[in-house]
Design an enzyme around this catalytic site. Structure first.
Site, short mmCIF file in Angstrom:
data_model
loop_
_atom_site.label_atom_id
_atom_site.label_comp_id
_atom_site.label_asym_id
_atom_site.label_seq_id
_atom_site.Cartn_x
_atom_site.Cartn_y
_atom_site.Cartn_z
N ARG A 13 0.85 -1.18 0.00
CA ARG A 13 0.00 0.00 0.00
C ARG A 13 0.89 1.24 0.00
O ARG A 13 2.07 1.16 0.27
CB ARG A 13 -0.89 0.01 1.24
CG ARG A 13 -1.88 -1.12 1.32
CD ARG A 13 -2.48 -1.20 2.72
NE ARG A 13 -3.13 0.03 3.10
CZ ARG A 13 -3.42 0.37 4.36
NH1 ARG A 13 -3.07 -0.43 5.36
NH2 ARG A 13 -4.04 1.51 4.63
N LYS B 48 -2.31 -8.21 10.97
CA LYS B 48 -3.68 -8.13 11.50
C LYS B 48 -4.69 -7.77 10.41
O LYS B 48 -5.89 -7.98 10.59
CB LYS B 48 -3.76 -7.13 12.64
CG LYS B 48 -3.57 -5.68 12.27
CD LYS B 48 -3.61 -4.78 13.49
CE LYS B 48 -3.37 -3.33 13.15
NZ LYS B 48 -4.42 -2.75 12.30
N ASP B 49 -4.21 -7.24 9.27
CA ASP B 49 -5.11 -6.89 8.17
C ASP B 49 -5.47 -8.09 7.29
O ASP B 49 -6.38 -8.01 6.47
CB ASP B 49 -4.48 -5.81 7.28
CG ASP B 49 -4.38 -4.46 7.97
OD1 ASP B 49 -5.17 -4.21 8.89
OD2 ASP B 49 -3.49 -3.67 7.57
N ARG C 239 -13.30 -3.29 18.59
CA ARG C 239 -12.62 -3.80 19.78
C ARG C 239 -12.17 -2.66 20.68
O ARG C 239 -12.43 -2.67 21.90
CB ARG C 239 -11.40 -4.64 19.38
CG ARG C 239 -10.51 -5.03 20.56
CD ARG C 239 -9.20 -5.66 20.11
NE ARG C 239 -8.37 -4.77 19.32
CZ ARG C 239 -7.53 -3.87 19.84
NH1 ARG C 239 -7.44 -3.72 21.16
NH2 ARG C 239 -6.78 -3.12 19.05
N ARG C 240 -11.47 -1.69 20.10
CA ARG C 240 -10.98 -0.57 20.90
C ARG C 240 -12.14 0.20 21.53
O ARG C 240 -12.06 0.60 22.69
CB ARG C 240 -10.11 0.35 20.04
CG ARG C 240 -8.75 -0.27 19.69
CD ARG C 240 -7.98 0.58 18.70
NE ARG C 240 -6.64 0.04 18.47
CZ ARG C 240 -5.90 0.31 17.41
NH1 ARG C 240 -6.38 1.11 16.46
NH2 ARG C 240 -4.68 -0.21 17.28
N ARG D 280 -11.01 7.33 10.85
CA ARG D 280 -10.32 6.57 9.81
C ARG D 280 -9.21 7.41 9.22
O ARG D 280 -9.12 8.59 9.46
CB ARG D 280 -11.31 6.18 8.69
CG ARG D 280 -12.33 5.11 9.04
CD ARG D 280 -11.77 3.70 9.01
NE ARG D 280 -10.90 3.44 7.88
CZ ARG D 280 -11.32 3.17 6.64
NH1 ARG D 280 -12.61 3.10 6.38
NH2 ARG D 280 -10.46 2.93 5.66
N VAL E 38 -1.92 7.24 9.62
CA VAL E 38 -1.45 7.72 10.93
C VAL E 38 -1.35 9.25 10.94
O VAL E 38 -1.79 9.90 11.90
CB VAL E 38 -0.10 7.07 11.28
CG1 VAL E 38 0.48 7.70 12.55
CG2 VAL E 38 -0.28 5.57 11.48
N THR F 227 -3.00 11.45 9.21
CA THR F 227 -4.33 12.03 9.23
C THR F 227 -4.94 11.97 10.63
O THR F 227 -5.54 12.94 11.11
CB THR F 227 -5.25 11.30 8.24
OG1 THR F 227 -4.74 11.45 6.92
CG2 THR F 227 -6.67 11.85 8.29
N ARG F 228 -4.76 10.86 11.30
CA ARG F 228 -5.33 10.71 12.64
C ARG F 228 -4.66 11.68 13.62
O ARG F 228 -5.34 12.30 14.44
CB ARG F 228 -5.15 9.27 13.11
CG ARG F 228 -5.88 8.26 12.25
CD ARG F 228 -5.72 6.85 12.79
NE ARG F 228 -6.13 5.86 11.80
CZ ARG F 228 -6.35 4.60 12.07
NH1 ARG F 228 -6.20 4.15 13.30
NH2 ARG F 228 -6.73 3.76 11.12
N CYS G 183 -12.95 -8.35 11.95
CA CYS G 183 -12.95 -7.05 12.63
C CYS G 183 -14.34 -6.61 13.01
O CYS G 183 -14.52 -5.58 13.66
CB CYS G 183 -12.28 -5.99 11.74
SG CYS G 183 -13.22 -5.57 10.27
#
Length: 294
Positions: free
Chosen positions: A8, A78-79, A121-122, A139, A142, A144-145, A230
């Site tokens: 990606r 995890k993806d 989950r979080r 969403r 990193v 952007t967040r 997820c």
């Protein structure tokens, strides 16, 4: 030999891929990086469960491997969804970095009222810890967040600590204990997926870290038996065979949990089936609340 490695285009994905390329170079293997856009990168305005779950970050790269456009791809493990296409194999699991979640906040902790996260989950674990908090969708990559946190759209945001470490970012905040904020299955782990061809799997297998592969195989076995990917608020974490697995209600008000020492993925499947039996109502309620079929 030269390999074409797909990734990606996010900063984190590129850093992870360049790390793999460097490890291959140390072994005398050349690699070319090819960037591919996935559905998860373009549809950032909706929750993951609305566009197909974590597999949206993987599907385009899988297809590119199968079409012969690239030889392998690097993923945050995890993806990678439980169901995998024929003709692909996970040739290497790198040594695990931190599995923990990181709560980033810039003001005093007791002033945090709104937490940003798109993970069910979080969300559930935050609300279990403090039901008075509000968890809002977040969403994006990193950068952007972090920008949205600094703009004041959230008082705190939740991120994977491993991603911050790989990007060399230091944020105010704290890593959350894995026994109370049980990580997502395989969090902190990078995997290399490739075409099931000995000429490709052979060189990549040299990067494999056997203890990490066993731990994450145990986590995935539990995940596959519990089901839901997820969509289900579930934390599953294994370290040196010590397993913690839990399923929560979306609002964090109830949960079911198993803690055991597990030696093999087969034993882990027994744990997963036991947890699914105990948490069946929570799983069905979560899927119904998210508008998903049972």
């Amino acid at each position: 030999m030269s390999l074409r490695i797909g990734t990606r285009g996010s900063a984190l994905a590129l850093v992870q891929t360049e790390n793999v390329v460097g490890m291959l170079a140390d072994r005398g293997i050349e690699a070319e990086v090819i960037t591919i856009t996935t559905a998860g990168d373009t549809a950032t305005h909706v929750p993951l469960h609305a566009i197909g779950g974590q597999g949206v970050f993987v599907r385009a790269l899988d297809d590119a491997i199968l079409r012969g456009e690239i030889d392998a791809a690097v993923h945050s493990m995890k993806d990678i969804p439980a169901a995998r296409p024929a003709g692909l194999t996970c040739s290497a699991v790198l040594e695990r970095d931190s599995p923990a979640d990181f709560l980033a906040y810039e003001g005093p902790l007791d002033a945090v009222r709104i937490v940003g996260s798109s993970s069910t989950r979080r969300r559930a674990q935050v609300l279990r810890a403090d039901p008075t908090l509000e968890v809002k969708q977040l969403r994006g990559n990193v950068d952007t967040r972090i920008r949205k946190l600094r703009e004041g759209q959230y008082d705190a945001i939740m991120l994977a600590e491993a991603g911050l470490q790989r990007l060399g970012l230091q944020l105010p905040g704290e890593a959350l204990p894995t026994d109370r904020f049980v990580p997502s299955p395989n969090q902190g782990t990078v995997a290399v997926v490739c075409r099931d061809d000995p000429e490709i799997t052979g060189p990549l297998a040299a990067l494999d870290h056997a203890p990490t592969r066993l731990d994450v195989a145990i986590e995935r076995a539990v995940m596959e038996e519990v089901g839901g990917g997820c969509f289900t608020p579930q934390g599953i974490y294994c370290r040196d065979g010590d397993l913690i697995a839990e399923v929560l209600a979306l609002d964090g008000s109830r949960w079911e949990r198993i803690e055991r020492h597990v030696a093999t993925p087969e034993e882990a499947r027994e744990c997963g089936r036991a947890l699914r039996e105990k948490a069946g109502d929570l799983i069905r309620e979560a899927r119904a609340a998210l508008g998903l079929k049972s």
